[in-house]
Structure formats: C-alpha cells, structure tokens
Design an enzyme around this catalytic site. Structure first.
Site, PDB file in Angstrom:
ATOM      1  CG  PHE A 219      -8.327   5.275   1.063  1.00  0.00           C
ATOM      2  CD1 PHE A 219      -7.212   5.204   2.000  1.00  0.00           C
ATOM      3  CD2 PHE A 219      -8.844   4.390   0.462  1.00  0.00           C
ATOM      4  CE1 PHE A 219      -6.847   4.012   2.386  1.00  0.00           C
ATOM      5  CE2 PHE A 219      -8.397   3.040   0.630  1.00  0.00           C
ATOM      6  CZ  PHE A 219      -7.223   2.727   1.517  1.00  0.00           C
TER       7      PHE A 219
ATOM      8  CG  ASP B 176      -0.757   7.504   3.554  1.00  0.00           C
ATOM      9  OD1 ASP B 176      -0.699   8.812   3.660  1.00  0.00           O
ATOM     10  OD2 ASP B 176      -1.716   6.726   4.082  1.00  0.00           O
TER      11      ASP B 176
ATOM     12  CG  ASP C 262      -7.136  -3.443   0.349  1.00  0.00           C
ATOM     13  OD1 ASP C 262      -6.187  -2.788   0.364  1.00  0.00           O
ATOM     14  OD2 ASP C 262      -7.825  -3.799   1.073  1.00  0.00           O
TER      15      ASP C 262
ATOM     16  CD  GLU D   8       4.000  -1.175  -0.466  1.00  0.00           C
ATOM     17  OE1 GLU D   8       3.502  -1.666  -1.044  1.00  0.00           O
ATOM     18  OE2 GLU D   8       3.928  -0.786   0.903  1.00  0.00           O
ATOM     19  CG  ASP D   9       0.453  -0.597  -2.674  1.00  0.00           C
ATOM     20  OD1 ASP D   9       1.173  -0.303  -1.916  1.00  0.00           O
ATOM     21  OD2 ASP D   9      -0.685  -1.275  -2.210  1.00  0.00           O
TER      22      ASP D   9
ATOM     23  CE  LYS E 199      -4.204 -11.028   0.907  1.00  0.00           C
ATOM     24  NZ  LYS E 199      -5.249 -10.716   1.869  1.00  0.00           N
ATOM     25  N   GLY E 200      -1.095  -5.629  -2.170  1.00  0.00           N
ATOM     26  CA  GLY E 200      -1.197  -4.281  -2.922  1.00  0.00           C
ATOM     27  C   GLY E 200      -0.325  -4.227  -4.167  1.00  0.00           C
TER      28      GLY E 200
ATOM     29  CE  LYS F  73      -2.988   8.082  -0.224  1.00  0.00           C
ATOM     30  NZ  LYS F  73      -4.149   7.811   0.799  1.00  0.00           N
TER      31      LYS F  73
HETATM   32  P1  IMP Z   1       2.187   3.925   5.013  1.00  0.00           P
HETATM   33  O1  IMP Z   1       2.803   3.225   5.962  1.00  0.00           O
HETATM   34  O2  IMP Z   1       1.223   5.059   5.734  1.00  0.00           O
HETATM   35  O3  IMP Z   1       3.163   4.874   4.271  1.00  0.00           O
HETATM   36  O4  IMP Z   1       1.107   3.190   4.105  1.00  0.00           O
HETATM   37  C1  IMP Z   1       1.397   2.345   3.288  1.00  0.00           C
HETATM   38  C2  IMP Z   1       0.394   1.233   3.117  1.00  0.00           C
HETATM   39  O5  IMP Z   1      -0.908   1.756   3.466  1.00  0.00           O
HETATM   40  C3  IMP Z   1       0.255   0.689   1.726  1.00  0.00           C
HETATM   41  O6  IMP Z   1       1.270  -0.212   1.472  1.00  0.00           O
HETATM   42  C4  IMP Z   1      -1.053   0.534   1.378  1.00  0.00           C
HETATM   43  O7  IMP Z   1      -1.264  -0.999   1.857  1.00  0.00           O
HETATM   44  C5  IMP Z   1      -1.649   1.458   2.585  1.00  0.00           C
HETATM   45  N1  IMP Z   1      -2.382   2.734   1.910  1.00  0.00           N
HETATM   46  C6  IMP Z   1      -2.058   3.936   2.025  1.00  0.00           C
HETATM   47  N2  IMP Z   1      -2.800   4.740   1.413  1.00  0.00           N
HETATM   48  C7  IMP Z   1      -3.657   3.914   0.664  1.00  0.00           C
HETATM   49  C8  IMP Z   1      -4.784   4.248  -0.324  1.00  0.00           C
HETATM   50  O8  IMP Z   1      -4.902   5.446  -0.738  1.00  0.00           O
HETATM   51  N3  IMP Z   1      -5.285   3.519  -0.873  1.00  0.00           N
HETATM   52  C9  IMP Z   1      -5.106   1.763  -0.398  1.00  0.00           C
HETATM   53  N4  IMP Z   1      -4.140   1.490   0.318  1.00  0.00           N
HETATM   54  C10 IMP Z   1      -3.419   2.792   0.877  1.00  0.00           C
END
Ligand code: IMP
Length: 175
Positions: A150, A101, A157, A97-98, A41-42, A129
């Site tokens: 975070f 990470d 969210d 994508e929001d 949803k982000g 990040k």
């Molecule tokens: P990744 O797979 O570790 O790159 O994470 C990506 C997903 O993790 C994003 O689509 C978010 O839903 C969630 N996410 C990562 N960091 C944050 C944050 O700081 N706040 C909120 N959601 C996050």
C-alpha cells in the site's frame, strides 16, 4: 495505525517518468483536440504534472469515484460521485488515474466513459500493481509497475492523508 515508512519512488524518478509519458502521449495525439479526464482525488497531482508537459491543445474534466475509506482493501463496489460535464462527441479522451490495483475501478470508469461515445478512449496510469489484477483493463500509458504494497504520496492517500508527500512511500505499522 499505518504510517509512511520507506520511499518506493523518489520525486525525481516520478518527474522524469511523467515527462517521458507526456512525450509519448504528445507524439500519439499530435493533431488531436485531447480531453484529459482525471479521477478525483488521487490522480489530480499526477494529471497536473502530466498536462504541463503535453504539447497539443487540450481541455480537462474530472470524475470522482467512491474511495476505499479507512481501509487499504477495495470493497469491489465502485460508484461515481461526480460525473464529467464536457461533451465527448468527436473528442479523443485520455483517462488519467493514479493507480490500478484489482482493475475494478478502471473497468467501471471505462464502461461509463465509452457510453459517452468519444472518438477514442485511452488510459494513463502512474502506478500498476499488476500482480493484484482481478479484471483485465487496457492501460495505454503506464508509469511504474510496483509490488503488492500500500503506497501513499504524490496524490495517493491512506484514510485521506499523505496526498501531499512528494515521493511515493510504502505504509507500515507504526513502531
Ligand atoms: P482498483 O479498483 O482495485 O484497481 O483500485 C483502484 C483505486 O484504489 C485507486 O484509484 C486508488 O484510489 C485505490 N488504491 C489502490 N491501491 C492503492 C494504494 O496502494 N494506495 C492508495 N490508494 C490505492
């Protein structure tokens, strides 16, 4: 209990950067019939603002992936809970994508979407990040690089809350 504590990126900074990103995408895809896929949803708030600045004809679709749940750490396990409905044949796809990470979610989504054989596949991410990356992923358009904290707001969210905050804020333990 984590709650939003300090503003990292203001609503004005977000709006101006989103507008710039949209100009770049519009230039690159001037003559393309673009398909914008946003990740539920982000990314919905970011995608809604972004598409309203895009100048080419486009359509929108959505994909949902399993989220972090109550935690701020990725489980590393990514699962699609809602797939796209559109036909990708000959379409130029922009995945919105929001935040990126570790990169695990984006890598999974890119593998999944490229299997649908789009004409091209690019990624627009609002927040990066970069210091947390575990796998390399191609990000075509990036809003802001942020530190390892975070964040919530503007669609992001913590345990399902704070998506409606207009600024992007860092969470911290309640005093
Ligand atoms: P990744 O797979 O570790 O790159 O994470 C990506 C997903 O993790 C994003 O689509 C978010 O839903 C969630 N996410 C990562 N960091 C944050 C944050 O700081 N706040 C909120 N959601 C996050």
């Amino acid at each position: 209990m984590l709650t939003p504590k300090s503003t990292l990126i203001t609503r004005q900074e977000i709006q101006s950067r989103v507008h710039e990103m949209a100009k770049e995408i519009s230039r690159a895809h001037r003559d393309d019939d673009l398909m914008v896929i946003s990740v539920l949803k982000g990314a919905v708030i970011f995608a809604s603002d972004l598409v309203r600045h895009l100048t080419m004809p486009l359509s929108m679709d959505f994909v949902a992936v399993e989220s972090y749940g109550q935690s701020t750490e990725s489980s590393g396990i990514v699962k699609i809970t809602r797939d796209t409905e559109a036909d990708f044949t000959g379409r130029h796809v922009l995945l919105v994508e929001d935040i990126v990470d570790t990169g695990l979610t984006l890598r999974y989504l890119l593998q999944h979407l490229s299997g649908k054989k789009p004409a091209s596949l690019e990624v627009a991410v609002l927040l990066d990040k970069a210091s947390r990356r575990q796998v390399q992923v191609p990000v075509t358009y990036r809003g802001f690089e942020i530190p390892d904290a975070f964040v919530v707001g503007y669609g992001l969210d913590y345990a399902g809350r704070y998506r409606n905050l207009p600024d992007i804020m860092v969470v911290a333990e309640e005093d």
